[in-house]
Design an enzyme around this catalytic site. Structure first.
Site, PDB file in Angstrom:
ATOM      1  N   ARG A 260       0.854  -1.183   0.000  1.00  0.00           N
ATOM      2  CA  ARG A 260       0.000   0.000   0.000  1.00  0.00           C
ATOM      3  C   ARG A 260       0.893   1.237   0.000  1.00  0.00           C
ATOM      4  O   ARG A 260       1.934   1.250   0.662  1.00  0.00           O
ATOM      5  CB  ARG A 260      -0.901   0.011   1.250  1.00  0.00           C
ATOM      6  CG  ARG A 260      -2.076  -0.963   1.180  1.00  0.00           C
ATOM      7  CD  ARG A 260      -3.123  -0.548   0.146  1.00  0.00           C
ATOM      8  NE  ARG A 260      -4.266  -1.437   0.105  1.00  0.00           N
ATOM      9  CZ  ARG A 260      -4.375  -2.504  -0.698  1.00  0.00           C
ATOM     10  NH1 ARG A 260      -3.386  -2.828  -1.524  1.00  0.00           N
ATOM     11  NH2 ARG A 260      -5.463  -3.250  -0.680  1.00  0.00           N
ATOM     12  N   GLU A 289      -3.592   7.591  -4.032  1.00  0.00           N
ATOM     13  CA  GLU A 289      -4.053   7.176  -5.355  1.00  0.00           C
ATOM     14  C   GLU A 289      -5.338   7.906  -5.707  1.00  0.00           C
ATOM     15  O   GLU A 289      -6.160   8.125  -4.835  1.00  0.00           O
ATOM     16  CB  GLU A 289      -4.259   5.657  -5.360  1.00  0.00           C
ATOM     17  CG  GLU A 289      -2.917   4.936  -5.348  1.00  0.00           C
ATOM     18  CD  GLU A 289      -3.028   3.420  -5.330  1.00  0.00           C
ATOM     19  OE1 GLU A 289      -4.024   2.876  -5.844  1.00  0.00           O
ATOM     20  OE2 GLU A 289      -2.104   2.792  -4.799  1.00  0.00           O
ATOM     21  N   HIS A 307      -1.362   0.215  -9.720  1.00  0.00           N
ATOM     22  CA  HIS A 307      -1.989  -0.741  -8.786  1.00  0.00           C
ATOM     23  C   HIS A 307      -2.546  -1.975  -9.516  1.00  0.00           C
ATOM     24  O   HIS A 307      -3.748  -2.251  -9.454  1.00  0.00           O
ATOM     25  CB  HIS A 307      -3.089  -0.043  -7.968  1.00  0.00           C
ATOM     26  CG  HIS A 307      -3.361  -0.706  -6.646  1.00  0.00           C
ATOM     27  ND1 HIS A 307      -3.806  -0.044  -5.539  1.00  0.00           N
ATOM     28  CD2 HIS A 307      -3.260  -2.012  -6.275  1.00  0.00           C
ATOM     29  CE1 HIS A 307      -3.972  -0.893  -4.536  1.00  0.00           C
ATOM     30  NE2 HIS A 307      -3.649  -2.098  -4.959  1.00  0.00           N
TER      31      HIS A 307
HETATM   32  C1  GLV Z   1      -5.095  -5.207  -3.855  1.00  0.00           C
HETATM   33  O1  GLV Z   1      -4.400  -4.230  -3.666  1.00  0.00           O
HETATM   34  C2  GLV Z   1      -5.488  -6.056  -2.784  1.00  0.00           C
HETATM   35  O2  GLV Z   1      -5.293  -5.719  -1.604  1.00  0.00           O
HETATM   36  O3  GLV Z   1      -6.054  -7.120  -3.069  1.00  0.00           O
END
Ligand code: GLV
Ligand code: GLV
Length: 355
Positions: A260, A289, A307
């Site tokens: 993250r 984001e 992402h």
């Molecule tokens: C994507 O970022 C997830 O956490 O599955």
């Protein structure tokens, strides 16, 4: 359909849809064009009666949404993600809504993207591609886009859970890197795997790989040539990699983040990349984001992707299916899910509706 379930986004595949509609569910899939739904948008979707919601990591699932869902008779929410920093599980508990996530199905896919970014950064693939397309190649040169040889270097993993361990194995087995990892928990399976692999290499007359569980995170930062971040995001991991920690890393190190964004102080990272042109970074996630901190997009020593770590067809369909099963299972009172990988059927298993 006896039950009303809302999905805040269309999701890949049809299995998740069939699962729901074949089990007394009237499914509503939001086809709103804008990418990120606001709390107000979702309140409107929930309406007066809603038994469960499948939501996305871009949505803010807090007090307001769980109280609305609870009032509409909702008992279940599933994030279509393994990470759930967008979900206030305490608030869900308070309103008796069970919360699910989608671990297991995205482990290898996500680790493969972290490995891709590692290689792309080590061998400067994106820069070289841009150079080629710009028509700048006018012949082979001994020093053109010289990068790092991974073999014999050390890969550092911060957070050796499912994804971190899978990544570590890929880098150690695939590229014969040594491993140093930091995690609150010992990863016995990972250690055993590397020990066995080292024995195999030795028997074939090759230099064996080594592993070490670091006592502190700083040890990893100081020793590793590539560092990949795989912690969960919570209060304890916010800005885990800050200015001071960046300064501890090797000047030519590579940093990868597929976890993250807020795990890294992105402004400090931009500054560090400017000061240290040999330091490279591969980022799948960003602090705010969809924005990037000013300057990041202009840096040649940064590779940035939007992402997409879990974005393989198999995984995304699996995530959708798991999210549907989470919600369906809770609504119908089924024993939940059957995949051995699935260690946490619900994050708050014992949530009870308010009296
Ligand atoms: C994507 O970022 C997830 O956490 O599955
Ligand atoms: C998440 O799936 C993790 O444990 O790495």
């Amino acid at each position: 359909g006896k039950y009303r379930v809302v999905s805040t986004k269309p999701m890949p595949g049809t299995r998740w849809i069939n699962l729901l509609v074949q089990n007394d569910v009237r499914l509503e899939i939001c086809t709103e064009k804008k990418t990120i739904l606001s709390v107000e948008d979702i309140i409107a979707l929930i309406g007066d009666k809603c038994d469960g919601v499948i939501g996305q990591l871009t949505e803010d699932w807090g007090e307001q949404l769980f109280s609305t869902l609870s009032k509409a008779g909702g008992k279940a929410f599933s994030n279509m993600a393994v990470g759930y920093n967008n979900v206030d599980v305490d608030a869900a508990n308070k309103y008796g809504v069970a919360v699910g996530n989608t671990p297991g199905v995205l482990t290898e896919t996500t680790a493969e993207l972290a490995a891709s970014l590692s290689l792309a950064a080590a061998r400067r693939i994106v820069e070289a591609d841009e150079f080629m397309r710009a028509g700048l190649y006018d012949g082979w040169l001994p020093h053109l886009f010289v990068g790092n040889l991974l073999k014999g270097q050390t890969v550092g993993v911060i957070g050796a859970g499912r994804i971190g361990s899978a990544y570590a194995r890929m880098m150690v087995e695939g590229f014969k890197m040594n491993l140093i990892y930091y995690d609150l928990y010992q990863s016995t399976r990972l250690e055993k795997f590397i020990t066995a692999y080292a024995t195999f290499l030795k028997a074939s007359g090759e230099t064996p790989v080594t592993w070490k569980r670091a006592a502190t995170m700083d040890e990893v930062l100081q020793e590793a040539d590539i560092i990949s971040l795989h912690p969960v995001l919570d209060k304890t991991t916010y800005h885990l990699v800050n200015k001071e920690r960046l300064a501890k890393m090797k000047k030519e190190a590579i940093l990868i983040n597929c976890s993250r964004g807020p795990v890294i102080d992105e402004a400090a990272l931009v500054e560090h990349l400017k000061q240290n042109p040999m330091f490279r970074v591969g980022l799948d996630v960003f602090e705010e984001e969809p924005y990037m901190k000013p300057g990041l997009a202009e840096l040649k020593n940064a590779i940035v992707v939007p992402h997409i770590a879990s974005a393989s067809k198999w995984t995304r369909e699996g995530m959708a299916t798991l999210a549907a099963l989470n919600v369906l299972g809770k609504i119908k009172g089924y024993p939940v899910w059957f995949d051995a990988n699935r260690v946490e059927p619900f994050l708050n298993e014992n949530a009870q509706p308010p009296a």
